[in-house]
Design a protein around this motif. Structure first.
Motif, PDB file in Angstrom:
ATOM      1  N   ALA A  35      61.893  31.870  21.352  1.00 46.60           N
ATOM      2  CA  ALA A  35      62.291  30.627  20.696  1.00 46.60           C
ATOM      3  C   ALA A  35      63.403  29.927  21.472  1.00 46.60           C
ATOM      4  CB  ALA A  35      62.745  30.917  19.271  1.00 46.60           C
ATOM      5  N   LEU A  36      64.349  30.702  21.967  1.00 51.59           N
ATOM      6  CA  LEU A  36      65.450  30.134  22.743  1.00 51.59           C
ATOM      7  C   LEU A  36      64.954  29.616  24.089  1.00 51.59           C
ATOM      8  CD1 LEU A  36      68.199  32.804  21.994  1.00 51.59           C
ATOM      9  CD2 LEU A  36      68.067  30.485  21.079  1.00 51.59           C
ATOM     10  N   ALA A  38      62.010  28.577  24.788  1.00 51.44           N
ATOM     11  CA  ALA A  38      61.198  27.380  24.554  1.00 51.44           C
ATOM     12  C   ALA A  38      62.063  26.131  24.430  1.00 51.44           C
ATOM     13  CB  ALA A  38      60.358  27.565  23.295  1.00 51.44           C
ATOM     14  N   ALA A  39      63.292  26.312  23.997  1.00 49.75           N
ATOM     15  CA  ALA A  39      64.219  25.184  23.843  1.00 49.75           C
ATOM     16  C   ALA A  39      64.919  24.825  25.149  1.00 49.75           C
ATOM     17  CB  ALA A  39      65.253  25.505  22.777  1.00 49.75           C
ATOM     18  N   TRP A 197      62.010  30.642  13.608  1.00 45.70           N
ATOM     19  CA  TRP A 197      62.016  30.421  15.064  1.00 45.70           C
ATOM     20  C   TRP A 197      61.920  28.939  15.421  1.00 45.70           C
ATOM     21  CZ3 TRP A 197      64.043  34.674  15.546  1.00 45.70           C
ATOM     22  CH2 TRP A 197      63.519  35.856  15.026  1.00 45.70           C
ATOM     23  N   ASP A 198      61.094  28.186  14.697  1.00 46.86           N
ATOM     24  CA  ASP A 198      60.970  26.750  14.989  1.00 46.86           C
ATOM     25  C   ASP A 198      62.296  26.028  14.736  1.00 46.86           C
ATOM     26  OD1 ASP A 198      58.341  27.049  15.707  1.00 46.86           O
ATOM     27  OD2 ASP A 198      57.524  26.349  13.797  1.00 46.86           O
ATOM     28  N   THR A 201      64.642  26.855  17.649  1.00 48.64           N
ATOM     29  CA  THR A 201      64.245  26.089  18.832  1.00 48.64           C
ATOM     30  C   THR A 201      64.690  24.633  18.684  1.00 48.64           C
ATOM     31  OG1 THR A 201      62.330  27.501  19.304  1.00 48.64           O
ATOM     32  CG2 THR A 201      62.291  25.297  20.224  1.00 48.64           C
ATOM     33  N   LYS A 205      67.262  22.663  21.115  1.00 48.57           N
ATOM     34  CA  LYS A 205      66.781  21.493  21.844  1.00 48.57           C
ATOM     35  C   LYS A 205      67.677  20.274  21.586  1.00 48.57           C
ATOM     36  CE  LYS A 205      61.784  22.175  22.477  1.00 48.57           C
ATOM     37  NZ  LYS A 205      60.432  21.711  22.069  1.00 48.57           N
TER      38      LYS A 205
END
Length: 211
Positions: A35-36, A38-39, A197-198, A201, A205
């Motif tokens: 998750a991290l 992805a950001a 998680w979303d 993220t 972001k």
């Protein structure tokens, strides 16, 4: 400059926001790391405040090899050795003590020690520490303190942590002596435990967007 300092500086230049993570279960480590990542997060600090802290470091490194994972709340020689054995690439402490420094055995470049005053910052620099953590940042003077330190100590770089809110991040990162900002609210203990998680993220972001 040591390899790890160069690596941290390069990673922080891309993403200068460092999640300070309190993770209750190693089962959360892999999805958290993903998750991290992805950001766009490049550095994460896993505190040793939970029983699974060391397992979390190991699992996060496996799940996201591109993420630089360090250990926080390092208080003793036992913590130093255990964290490095688990794969921590850097160490963070709330302060420094004679015993902890002795345990480093010349590995000061791996540690980001907490400081709250100019005298502490000067002492740590003399001891060979290359990057410092202003802690607790809000109590130690925050942005005004960093501005005051920049004049007489322009060679020192800080990662302020403690009491910093999302709204404070931009003003902290605007300081020339700040290489990164740390915060536990980027991925809160509650959100990690709930598997949000979303949300994690999204917060990361949002923080990195203006950086």
């Amino acid at each position: 400059m040591s390899d790890i300092v160069q690596k941290l500086d390069a990673a922080a230049k891309k993403a200068p926001v460092v999640p300070v993570l309190v993770v209750d279960s190693a089962a959360s480590a892999a999805p958290l790391a993903q998750a991290l990542e992805a950001a766009g997060v490049t550095i994460a600090e896993v505190t040793l405040r939970t029983a699974d802290g060391l397992k979390v470091i190991e699992a996060m490194r496996k799940a996201a090899p591109g993420l630089i994972v360090g250990a926080g709340t390092v208080l003793s020689g036992r913590d130093v050795e255990a964290a490095l054995a688990a794969g921590a690439e850097f160490l963070v402490s709330p302060g420094m003590s004679p015993g902890l420094r002795a345990a480093l055995g010349g590995r000061e470049q791996l540690m980001i020690p907490g400081v709250a005053t100019a005298s502490e910052a000067m002492t740590r620099a003399e001891e060979g520490f290359r990057r410092l953590k202003l802690f607790p940042a809000a109590v130690a003077g925050g942005v005004p303190a960093l501005k005051s330190l920049a004049g007489p100590l322009p060679h020192l770089k800080f990662m302020p942590t403690g009491g910093i809110t999302e709204g404070d991040v931009v003003s902290y990162l605007a300081q020339p002596n700040v290489f990164a900002v740390g915060g536990s609210w980027i991925a809160s203990q509650a959100d990690i435990a709930a598997g949000n998680w979303d949300k994690i993220t999204g917060i990361a972001k949002r923080l990195l967007a203006p950086a």
